[in-house]
Design an enzyme around this catalytic site. Structure first.
Site, PDB file in Angstrom:
ATOM      1  N   GLU A 144       0.692  -1.453  -0.025  1.00  0.00           N
ATOM      2  CA  GLU A 144       0.359   0.461   0.079  1.00  0.00           C
ATOM      3  C   GLU A 144       0.795   1.104   0.160  1.00  0.00           C
ATOM      4  O   GLU A 144       0.097   2.225   0.764  1.00  0.00           O
ATOM      5  CB  GLU A 144      -0.871   0.115   1.536  1.00  0.00           C
ATOM      6  CG  GLU A 144      -0.729  -1.283   1.826  1.00  0.00           C
ATOM      7  CD  GLU A 144       0.351  -0.746   3.428  1.00  0.00           C
ATOM      8  OE1 GLU A 144       1.994   0.167   3.079  1.00  0.00           O
ATOM      9  OE2 GLU A 144       1.176  -1.353   3.413  1.00  0.00           O
ATOM     10  N   SER A 213       9.626  -3.428   1.522  1.00  0.00           N
ATOM     11  CA  SER A 213       8.531  -4.228   2.189  1.00  0.00           C
ATOM     12  C   SER A 213       8.364  -5.528   0.329  1.00  0.00           C
ATOM     13  O   SER A 213       8.871  -5.701   0.019  1.00  0.00           O
ATOM     14  CB  SER A 213       7.253  -3.583   2.459  1.00  0.00           C
ATOM     15  OG  SER A 213       6.518  -4.599   2.877  1.00  0.00           O
ATOM     16  N   ASP A 296      11.287  -8.710  12.401  1.00  0.00           N
ATOM     17  CA  ASP A 296      10.316  -8.887  11.291  1.00  0.00           C
ATOM     18  C   ASP A 296       9.320  -9.934  10.736  1.00  0.00           C
ATOM     19  O   ASP A 296       9.241 -10.701  11.969  1.00  0.00           O
ATOM     20  CB  ASP A 296      10.485  -8.729   9.869  1.00  0.00           C
ATOM     21  CG  ASP A 296       9.809  -8.137   9.072  1.00  0.00           C
ATOM     22  OD1 ASP A 296       8.559  -7.943   8.857  1.00  0.00           O
ATOM     23  OD2 ASP A 296      10.814  -7.719   7.436  1.00  0.00           O
ATOM     24  N   HIS A 325       9.951  -5.107  10.932  1.00  0.00           N
ATOM     25  CA  HIS A 325       9.538  -4.891   9.621  1.00  0.00           C
ATOM     26  C   HIS A 325      10.302  -3.521   8.941  1.00  0.00           C
ATOM     27  O   HIS A 325       9.871  -2.307   9.344  1.00  0.00           O
ATOM     28  CB  HIS A 325       7.678  -4.810   8.846  1.00  0.00           C
ATOM     29  CG  HIS A 325       8.023  -4.784   7.697  1.00  0.00           C
ATOM     30  ND1 HIS A 325       7.872  -5.782   6.954  1.00  0.00           N
ATOM     31  CD2 HIS A 325       6.793  -4.609   6.053  1.00  0.00           C
ATOM     32  CE1 HIS A 325       8.161  -5.665   5.541  1.00  0.00           C
ATOM     33  NE2 HIS A 325       7.099  -4.785   5.172  1.00  0.00           N
TER      34      HIS A 325
END
Lengths: 351, 351
Positions: A144, A213, A296, A325
């Site tokens: 996102e 990510s 993470d 993360h």
């Protein structure tokens, strides 16, 4: 849900001021979108006022901040698609407004592909001399995150003489409206290269790809599939989606949204088929950095798979014992580690 | 005491990363100094490593961050003068190390006065063309802020083509060791001007003075006493110390420390005699901005006194209804308001 959205380290390092983070800490989940939308509009208004009075730099910074607030208003707001889409569009609109007043400016460079275009922004260091060809970092967002979120990171690269190009791929940002998440992200990065290597500002021998990510996964696939990438950074990325069932529910919902899947089962099928380095990783031959936090939710066996698969690549792996993360919780030093690595690969460094 | 030291808005806006602020939130008072000293040394170590590998910009940023952590380790640590002094010196040492690797660099420019020197740093915008004379902002720290604390604010001015000079005056930073707080701060700013106006980078017609908190008071006195200042910003400053008894105990203790007074009564006498605009304010003739938060502990009657006294000056007054002392709690927009005002006075702005 607020706690999954209020990723303090990420929002702060990407540029959200502390006073706004403090305001968000006491929100109920349902207030999240409206709060950030209001912050976004407030910065947009202040930016417009500054521009009217001729303060271009201030206008650029405030309007960009408005865009970033909108990014975080909508970034995990999948349960109200209409609001999310309106937020996505408002974010883009404000970024477009801010772009010419950034320092250096961001130039909208959209690249045609199939029957649509890849939307992106190119920024070139202000120190560039006439005729000079500079190294480039192609920046990939994640699940996102989008091309508008990397501004603060870009500024650090630009200050070191590295041009930046951030774009939305399948399932991301503006492109989501015409192309959902699909297996061929690397075709989009290669198409971007076809276009950017023709630019007079870019040195075709010094082009890197950096993804965060899910974008880190895309960076690995992109560099594996296109030998024109001279360096690759997987920033909190992963090898495959074998661990789907362990992902947080808001992340699985987000995958369902960006794939356009009917339900989570359908999303799982699409995602596991689409996001897998195994078929291409043998092709990875450029210097590659995988940067990871030991805390993470992406487990360390993903790194083992990368190490085993990427046997043709000079591979550097940094695992920060205290990092979450993308190591957002470690402040600037994690980002500097990646920036310095890139500088070593792309820019002559005088020791 | 931790809560008076953990001024989140101030520390954040001056450049302390969120992750370090979070680490400080759970401290007992007694741990404060050691915590920030350790953070400072960690950044110093990372900065030295970056420099060794040729990453000058990263080295500059991390080493400066180390210096800033030391600044906040010691800034209200009056009850252990030896530790405070060691912290003050370590902060300076790290800033000196960072200075050549800042972007643009900071040049150590000390200005002789009496039998000592005024320590300061000059920074010139990287965009300066050969032979060009640029506007200048002389930056004044306050009660426990020093020349090393304004780096982030300087960067915004520099990006707008305004050179900066930050120095320690009586009772501040390095100069504290030879000169305590005394009534003639304005003699120091004028001596600085004598020197800086000879610099080829500086346009003598476009020199401003900007001071924060107690520095705002000094800015008013300096501009009132020296017609060479073409603009003045009092950022959360005050007119006089009539409200001594209402000041927080840690602030009164700090005044006792920087005056070298025997006790609080003695400090009150020195401070009230030294810090008063009344004798000079009639001389203020340059455009002046007073920027204030309505929630400041400095009461609004101070502004009334300024308005009444500064009848010869074009005076702009901004009172932010939600702002605390120096509006640190409002994030970037308060700083942009002052920066834009300065830009209007010092730089040709094309509307």
């Amino acid at each position: 849900m607020t706690s999954s959205m209020l990723n303090l380290g990420r929002l702060s390092m990407d540029g959200i001021p502390l006073c706004d983070l403090q305001g968000a800490e006491s929100l109920e989940s349902a207030q999240w979108f409206s709060f950030w939308a209001a912050r976004g509009e407030e910065y947009a208004r202040l930016g417009a006022e500054a521009l009217e009075r001729g303060h271009r730099r201030t206008a650029g910074q405030l309007t960009w901040l408005g865009s970033l607030c909108w990014q975080y208003a909508q970034y995990l707001w999948h349960h109200e698609p209409e609001r999310r889409e309106a937020g996505q569009r408002r974010k883009v609109e404000l970024y477009d407004l801010a772009a010419p007043n950034m320092d250096p400016p961001a130039e909208r460079v959209n690249v045609p592909i199939d029957d649509t275009e890849i939307p992106g922004f190119l920024r070139v260091p202000a120190t560039r001399r006439e005729g000079e060809r500079l190294p480039l970092a192609v920046l990939l967002g994640g699940l996102e995150s989008t091309k508008e979120e990397s501004y603060a990171f870009e500024n650090e690269l630009l200050a070191r003489g590295i041009a930046t190009y951030a774009f939305d791929g399948p399932g991301q940002g503006e492109l989501f409206f015409s192309v959902k998440l699909q297996p061929d992200f690397e075709r989009y990065s290669s198409t971007v290269l076809d276009h950017l290597l023709e630019r007079p500002e870019v040195d075709p021998e010094r082009v890197s790809v950096v993804g965060r990510s899910l974008g880190g996964h895309y960076a690995l696939k992109s560099a594996s599939s296109d030998p024109r990438f001279a360096a690759c950074v997987s920033w909190g990325g992963f090898f495959d989606m074998a661990d789907w069932d362990n992902r947080a529910i808001h992340a699985r919902e987000a995958y369902r949204y960006v794939t356009g899947a009917a339900d989570l089962e359908d999303a799982k099928r699409i995602v596991q088929a689409s996001l897998n380095c195994a078929p291409v990783i043998e092709g990875l031959r450029c210097p590659t950095l995988h940067h990871h936090g030991a805390l993470d939710f992406i487990q360390l066996d993903q790194i083992d798979r990368l190490r085993t698969g990427a046997f043709n690549a000079p591979l550097d792996i940094i695992v920060e014992p205290e990092g979450d993360h993308c190591c957002h919780n470690l402040g600037p030093r994690a980002r500097f580690a990646m920036i310095d690595w890139l500088e070593e690969k792309l820019v002559a460094v005088a020791v």
